[in-house]
Design a protein around this motif. Structure first.
Motif, short mmCIF file in Angstrom:
data_model
loop_
_atom_site.label_atom_id
_atom_site.label_comp_id
_atom_site.label_asym_id
_atom_site.label_seq_id
_atom_site.Cartn_x
_atom_site.Cartn_y
_atom_site.Cartn_z
N LEU A 1 59.74 -58.60 28.90
CA LEU A 1 60.68 -59.27 27.93
C LEU A 1 62.18 -59.05 27.92
O LEU A 1 62.83 -60.16 27.92
CB LEU A 1 60.25 -58.85 26.28
CG LEU A 1 60.92 -59.78 25.16
CD1 LEU A 1 60.43 -61.30 25.12
CD2 LEU A 1 60.52 -59.31 23.68
N ILE B 1 57.43 -54.84 18.82
CA ILE B 1 56.90 -55.74 19.89
C ILE B 1 55.30 -55.50 19.63
O ILE B 1 55.05 -54.10 19.84
CB ILE B 1 57.14 -55.72 21.30
CG1 ILE B 1 58.61 -55.55 21.28
CG2 ILE B 1 56.71 -56.55 22.07
CD1 ILE B 1 59.62 -56.72 21.52
N SER C 1 53.82 -60.53 21.32
CA SER C 1 53.89 -60.69 22.77
C SER C 1 52.49 -60.93 23.50
O SER C 1 51.50 -61.01 22.99
CB SER C 1 54.55 -59.25 23.62
OG SER C 1 53.80 -58.28 23.23
N SER D 1 55.64 -65.41 24.92
CA SER D 1 55.11 -65.01 26.17
C SER D 1 56.26 -64.93 27.26
O SER D 1 56.75 -66.11 27.61
CB SER D 1 54.07 -66.08 26.57
OG SER D 1 53.82 -65.62 28.13
#
Lengths: 223, 223
Positions: A47, A139, A165, A197
């Motif tokens: 990410l 996350i 995520s 994503s």
């Protein structure tokens, strides 16, 4: 056990004092600091790579990487084109404010708009340690199961934002992002929740917009 | 920091003493005890549900569940049809031997062939705490990335067996079970590695056969 707990309380109190000092320093430098928390393997570094790629031209950012032993993540972040400071905890399960204090000595704080701290991969311990950040971001991959906020509430309680995520994998799991979001809101009704994503790019714009808003809000607050 | 570390050393030394006593007790009862370790959301409970379903008729087993707060997992295990003892650590990041000592007071140890301890979901802290088990088993989902053994070596070093879980999702990730296995063997060349999908059943037979072998070996050793 009692001895253990009282020592731990002393240590976290000292940590909070130090963290408050760091927060003042960051504020003086008009610097937004995010503390990113998740279990190991949640996709934090991926990410961040995509975030750096997207925001690198419009703001100046650095990453502080917390890992038990290796420099795998900081190598990836440097390859993505921004400054990375590695903290190896030598098996330790979370970052503490004194580690951040040492890490920022390697950064020219006047040069950055945003510093992202990637904590050690662990959904339990890092939540209790203030690093002087403005916001904690948790996350949680959809592949970990949509009940995770209920089972590991600490990180979700202490965060301001949550990224769900790996949502490209949602169709292949028995979990639903909407159920995970509802469970997280049950723990913390104030959470800003963004399904993302990093592989397909789905949801990335909402995440980038959230970062931009925090940076802007922070600059305004400093004036 | 120095103070913290020395206290921690004292605590883990006391823990190991207690764990050695537990191991003797388990051995006297011809009881195999497994300590299952993974990050949160790795699929430990789902794997255990399927394991109970498959082995429930041929051996007598119980589960000790470690969770920060909830009884979600022990409810699932009881629904699967075996005895479950819940330990809530109240936010604590790992199980300790004294918690197991209390938990087994609720079990008739003479009645079981196998007790599986499901540790708190955390790939860092539980590795350092001996619970009196015969074997540690580490579960690592392919969705967490095939570099995990290199980044979080502690659990892989201390385990005798590794399950690569969620391999039904391998085609949709950028990770490969073969690479994850090679990385794990780099950390611990003795690891027995089993790729498994508890959802599709792929690889379950190898995992069940491994458990049967451990139970048989343990019974033999006791004689």
């Amino acid at each position: 056990m009692k001895k253990n707990i009282s020592v731990l309380t002393d240590i976290t109190a000292a940590n909070t004092l130090l963290a408050n000092g760091l927060r003042e320093t960051f504020s003086e430098h008009h610097l937004l600091v995010l503390n990113v928390i998740s279990a190991s393997g949640a996709g934090k570094t991926t990410l961040l790579e995509e975030t750096i790629e997207a925001l690198g031209d419009e703001m100046s950012l650095a990453v502080i990487e917390g890992d038990p032993y290796t420099t795998i993540d900081s190598d990836r972040i440097e390859a993505a084109g921004v400054e990375a400071v590695q903290i190896n905890t030598m098996g330790g399960c979370h970052l503490e404010a004194n580690m951040i204090q040492k890490a920022i000595q390697q950064l020219d704080l006047t040069a950055f708009d945003l510093v992202i701290i990637e904590n050690v991969g662990n959904l339990v311990c890092p939540s209790g340690w203030d690093l002087g950040e403005e916001c904690k971001v948790v996350i949680a991959p959809i592949t970990d199961g949509d009940d995770k906020p209920l089972k590991y509430p600490m990180a979700f309680q202490s965060a301001q934002a949550m990224v769900i995520s790996k949502i490209d994998l949602e169709p292949y799991t028995r979990s639903q992002a909407s159920v995970m979001a509802a469970n997280a809101l049950q723990i913390n009704p104030e959470l800003e929740i963004m399904p993302v994503s990093a592989y397909t790019g789905a949801g990335m714009e909402a995440w980038l917009a959230w970062i931009r808003r925090q940076v802007a809000k922070h600059k305004l607050k400093d004036k």
